[in-house]
Design a protein around this motif. Sequence first.
Motif, mmCIF file in Angstrom:
data_model
loop_
_atom_site.group_PDB
_atom_site.id
_atom_site.type_symbol
_atom_site.label_atom_id
_atom_site.label_comp_id
_atom_site.label_asym_id
_atom_site.label_seq_id
_atom_site.Cartn_x
_atom_site.Cartn_y
_atom_site.Cartn_z
ATOM 1 N N VAL A 113 51.066 82.296 -0.137
ATOM 2 C CA VAL A 113 52.306 83.059 0.069
ATOM 3 C C VAL A 113 53.479 82.118 0.349
ATOM 4 O O VAL A 113 54.586 82.329 -0.128
ATOM 5 C CB VAL A 113 52.125 84.041 1.256
ATOM 6 N N MET A 114 53.207 81.059 1.123
ATOM 7 C CA MET A 114 54.256 80.107 1.503
ATOM 8 C C MET A 114 53.892 78.701 1.009
ATOM 9 O O MET A 114 52.717 78.379 0.848
ATOM 10 C CB MET A 114 54.410 80.059 3.041
ATOM 11 N N THR A 115 54.915 77.884 0.802
ATOM 12 C CA THR A 115 54.654 76.478 0.466
ATOM 13 C C THR A 115 54.138 75.770 1.710
ATOM 14 O O THR A 115 54.318 76.257 2.832
ATOM 15 C CB THR A 115 55.936 75.767 -0.018
ATOM 16 N N GLN A 116 53.498 74.635 1.499
ATOM 17 C CA GLN A 116 52.930 73.897 2.633
ATOM 18 C C GLN A 116 53.557 72.509 2.701
ATOM 19 O O GLN A 116 53.478 71.746 1.733
ATOM 20 C CB GLN A 116 51.415 73.791 2.455
ATOM 21 N N PRO A 117 54.195 72.181 3.825
ATOM 22 C CA PRO A 117 54.876 70.885 3.940
ATOM 23 C C PRO A 117 53.946 69.719 3.595
ATOM 24 O O PRO A 117 52.818 69.658 4.080
ATOM 25 C CB PRO A 117 55.295 70.831 5.412
ATOM 26 N N GLY A 118 54.431 68.832 2.731
ATOM 27 C CA GLY A 118 53.645 67.657 2.358
ATOM 28 C C GLY A 118 52.662 67.909 1.232
ATOM 29 O O GLY A 118 52.205 66.982 0.587
ATOM 30 N N GLU A 119 52.290 69.169 1.010
ATOM 31 C CA GLU A 119 51.329 69.465 -0.061
ATOM 32 C C GLU A 119 51.995 70.150 -1.241
ATOM 33 O O GLU A 119 51.811 69.753 -2.388
ATOM 34 C CB GLU A 119 50.185 70.347 0.465
ATOM 35 N N THR A 120 52.748 71.208 -0.954
ATOM 36 C CA THR A 120 53.290 72.007 -2.068
ATOM 37 C C THR A 120 54.779 72.302 -1.866
ATOM 38 O O THR A 120 55.234 73.400 -2.154
ATOM 39 C CB THR A 120 52.504 73.325 -2.217
ATOM 40 N N ASP A 121 55.524 71.329 -1.368
ATOM 41 C CA ASP A 121 56.973 71.523 -1.176
ATOM 42 C C ASP A 121 57.621 71.985 -2.483
ATOM 43 O O ASP A 121 57.436 71.358 -3.527
ATOM 44 C CB ASP A 121 57.630 70.208 -0.715
ATOM 45 N N HIS A 122 58.363 73.085 -2.404
ATOM 46 C CA HIS A 122 59.113 73.651 -3.547
ATOM 47 C C HIS A 122 58.218 74.129 -4.699
ATOM 48 O O HIS A 122 58.707 74.370 -5.792
ATOM 49 C CB HIS A 122 60.149 72.641 -4.088
ATOM 50 N N TYR A 123 56.921 74.265 -4.476
ATOM 51 C CA TYR A 123 56.025 74.735 -5.542
ATOM 52 C C TYR A 123 56.190 76.247 -5.748
ATOM 53 O O TYR A 123 56.262 77.004 -4.791
ATOM 54 C CB TYR A 123 54.556 74.488 -5.172
ATOM 55 N N SER A 124 56.197 76.645 -7.020
ATOM 56 C CA SER A 124 56.131 78.074 -7.346
ATOM 57 C C SER A 124 54.676 78.380 -7.719
ATOM 58 O O SER A 124 53.825 77.476 -7.732
ATOM 59 C CB SER A 124 57.048 78.381 -8.522
ATOM 60 N N ALA A 125 54.381 79.631 -8.063
ATOM 61 C CA ALA A 125 53.007 80.016 -8.419
ATOM 62 C C ALA A 125 52.510 79.221 -9.630
ATOM 63 O O ALA A 125 51.369 78.758 -9.661
ATOM 64 C CB ALA A 125 52.936 81.511 -8.690
ATOM 65 N N VAL A 126 53.389 79.032 -10.634
ATOM 66 C CA VAL A 126 53.010 78.265 -11.833
ATOM 67 C C VAL A 126 52.603 76.839 -11.461
ATOM 68 O O VAL A 126 51.619 76.300 -11.993
ATOM 69 C CB VAL A 126 54.173 78.251 -12.867
ATOM 70 N N ASP A 127 53.320 76.232 -10.532
ATOM 71 C CA ASP A 127 52.991 74.863 -10.102
ATOM 72 C C ASP A 127 51.593 74.802 -9.473
ATOM 73 O O ASP A 127 50.853 73.840 -9.690
ATOM 74 C CB ASP A 127 54.020 74.348 -9.079
ATOM 75 N N HIS A 128 51.260 75.826 -8.674
ATOM 76 C CA HIS A 128 49.920 75.886 -8.060
ATOM 77 C C HIS A 128 48.841 75.948 -9.140
ATOM 78 O O HIS A 128 47.859 75.196 -9.104
ATOM 79 C CB HIS A 128 49.791 77.117 -7.144
ATOM 80 N N VAL A 129 49.032 76.866 -10.087
ATOM 81 C CA VAL A 129 48.052 77.051 -11.170
ATOM 82 C C VAL A 129 47.925 75.771 -12.000
ATOM 83 O O VAL A 129 46.818 75.317 -12.299
ATOM 84 C CB VAL A 129 48.445 78.260 -12.063
#
Length: 321
Positions: free
Chosen positions: A222-238
Amino acid sequence: MGELQPKVVVIGGGTGLSVMLRGLKKQNLDLTAVVTVADDGGSSGKLRSELNMLPPGDIRNVLIALANTEPLLEKLLQHRFQQGEGLAGHSLGNLLIAAMQEITGDFVLAIKELSRVLAVKGQVLPATLQKVHLSAELTDGTIINGESNIPLAAQNRGIKRVFINPTDVKPLEDAILAIQQADAVVIGPGSLYTSVIPNLLVNGIKEEVLSTKAKKIYICNVMTQPGETDHYSAVDHVNAIEEHVGQKFIDYVIVNEGEISEEIKQQYRAENAIPVASDKQLLTQAGYRVVAESFVNYHTYLRHDAEKLSKSIIQILHHQI
């Protein structure tokens, strides 16, 4: 004869996985949780080095999430000692797993015995029985060793990829079997690079996830995680997951489209976290089946709504989505 329970394998670690399993255990499912063992910080890290055992923290959280226990017993298992030389910082649940391993002489057997004692629904399995160390290559080429060091070191730099050492670890046979027999494989939610992806780097697990006919479902944070997924959208995660696996394999992506109040956003901004953009249109165009609803629950922190998540998973299983 009762209806056969659909077999669901959930792969991940950390708080996100535990929250979701609390919802799934109420459904008529045959559940298996395959849990990351790359943790090297806190109580888990100490027990890992001092007792030469696998880190028990994520396993403990999953056991408690799937257990049929009284609230007081749960509180007891999650209790973290504040004082005492050598005892401070350890949770009672971690020490119980360590004790059970010493009694049985086997980590998997220790989990099985504790599962019996706690009336756990389904089975909880480590991804591997070998000691695994997680490393990350940052976007500037720096290599960071140790799961607990990665998010801090990656702040303002970003993670290019993560990898495990040794590279040739063997998967747990029971985990392979569970994936082979699954009707659905659910990946996440949880810390993308330190909880979710490490399981898919274990030899054999990745291959089984790719070859299984099961529906493959990714639950995006639901939220980005500092240091891991800063500014990531759902597409970036996938994309990050599929790049580590080496091919496109996810069928369904579950994303949150619920409103998050300004007050909560402000609370998270103070921790350098923002809501993950759902990217519904982009994901659909890329060929994923997207389930986008309000999946959030707020108490002191934003969490996934476990009931709603499990309902969506059931609908996917029964071809209703």
